[in-house]
Design a protein around this motif. Sequence first.
Motif, PDB file in Angstrom:
ATOM      1  N   ASN A 138       0.870  -1.186   0.000  1.00  0.00           N
ATOM      2  CA  ASN A 138       0.000   0.000   0.000  1.00  0.00           C
ATOM      3  C   ASN A 138       0.906   1.236   0.000  1.00  0.00           C
ATOM      4  OD1 ASN A 138      -2.663  -1.374   0.471  1.00  0.00           O
ATOM      5  ND2 ASN A 138      -1.595  -2.027   2.346  1.00  0.00           N
ATOM      6  N   ALA A 179      -3.760   5.444   0.902  1.00  0.00           N
ATOM      7  CA  ALA A 179      -3.137   4.533  -0.056  1.00  0.00           C
ATOM      8  C   ALA A 179      -3.621   4.873  -1.459  1.00  0.00           C
ATOM      9  CB  ALA A 179      -3.468   3.084   0.284  1.00  0.00           C
ATOM     10  N   GLY A 182      -3.139   0.169  -4.017  1.00  0.00           N
ATOM     11  CA  GLY A 182      -3.395  -0.851  -3.017  1.00  0.00           C
ATOM     12  C   GLY A 182      -2.474  -2.046  -3.146  1.00  0.00           C
TER      13      GLY A 182
END
Length: 477
Positions: A138, A179, A182
Amino acid sequence: MRDSKLLGSIREAIEAAGLKDGDTISFHHSFREGDLAVGQVMEAIRSLGIKGLRFAPSAVVNLANFSLADCVRDGTINRVEASGIRGELGDGLLDGSIVLPQPAILRPHGARPRAMEARELTVDVAFIVASAADERGNCTGQIGANPCGSLGYSFVDARLAKKVVIITDTLVPYPCCPASIGQRYVDYVVEVEQIGDPAKIGAGAARLTKNPRDLAIAQQVADVIAACSLFREGFSFQTGAGAISIACTKFLSQRMAEQRVTASFALGGITAAIIDMYDAGQIRTVECSQSFDAVAAGAILSRPGVVEIDNADYAGACGKGIFLDRLNFGVLGALEVDVSFNVNILTGASGRMMGGLGGGPDVAVGADVSIVALPIVRGRIPSVVERVEARCTPGDTVACVVTQAGVALNPRHRSYPMLREDLAKSGIRLASIEELCALAYSITGRPQPMTYTGRPVVKVEYRDGTILDVLQSHTVE
């Protein structure tokens, strides 16, 4: 640590990703001339003896303390595809001192996602620089020691590359928040000492001007926009990051305040001037595909209406809808424009590679009113010419050209009837594009011709994949 993707070095990540001779690698250019990671990756690749790579970043910029040209000379790189190739590599391709086995391909920002989604450009390993990441991948460009802001140009790589390596200099506890990318897209994470210098993000791009000529042009652009019937509550715009564009943004803010008009959104590469307008309540949302300075980089985290967007959502040539489809005004820079309104944003009269395609061709076709802003001449070089040296933006997508000597409307553009009627009421001085060209030549004389070798070195690709121009290596007489 359980399920950690963290590796000890870039070299280890390259080996784990299985990079081999002939593969394709990609990077994004959010740090622009402050990038320090591309050089670190390329040095690790060279140490492994990997050759014949296709180098396919979102753009090639002048890198600090590293020569991509040397990677071509030693065979590490033998193909290049990007939106622009600035610096020693681009200049060398044009003057013939650097030779690739096949022409480099330049695509505007909207064409790159299309090419990747169509598998015309398949990335084997994407190296994505993030200012903060956790050990599962992330990551973001918004926090950390060296934030760069939006990572929008890397999203398509994260989705479509066979292997994804995140490179960061700030490892944060899991989970990284916010984030931008991901963990499900990420294969490996590497922590290095420094990924880039945020202070250099604006080098060669975002800059303020005190030049009276440029300020006059910027004011004229704002006047054209304000005179247009599309300039009303809820309009949208993109102004860019060049010297004239930033000044235009400030003048546009004044016109909006005077007429009590607010914008629904501003788009594209974002500068501090746009964030100032957002803070003043003049823009409802800022759709940011790239951050051009530290203020813009920090705004995504601190302001709810400043949003990081995928480059494919910004300008992608395929898909079910992009932001450019709803853009009213787009302000574009150029090195030269010709009497057919074709735009050159790549090559200078010196024979050097002076710019990149960026999103200009995409904005031109997407905006209701696309405005090319440039001076009549730069030094002793005409900017309005009979024929551009490199056709980067088709003339029929350009609505008007704004110079300090007048505004030329394009009778072939769909906005022409509206603009002609609106500007006739405004008192803005209109001129034909031929008159502007004649004025430029009266100041500079006709430009000296290039001598071409006949060897193609760069293909200029349009957003739909067609070839707009093929540049040959050349010299200036």
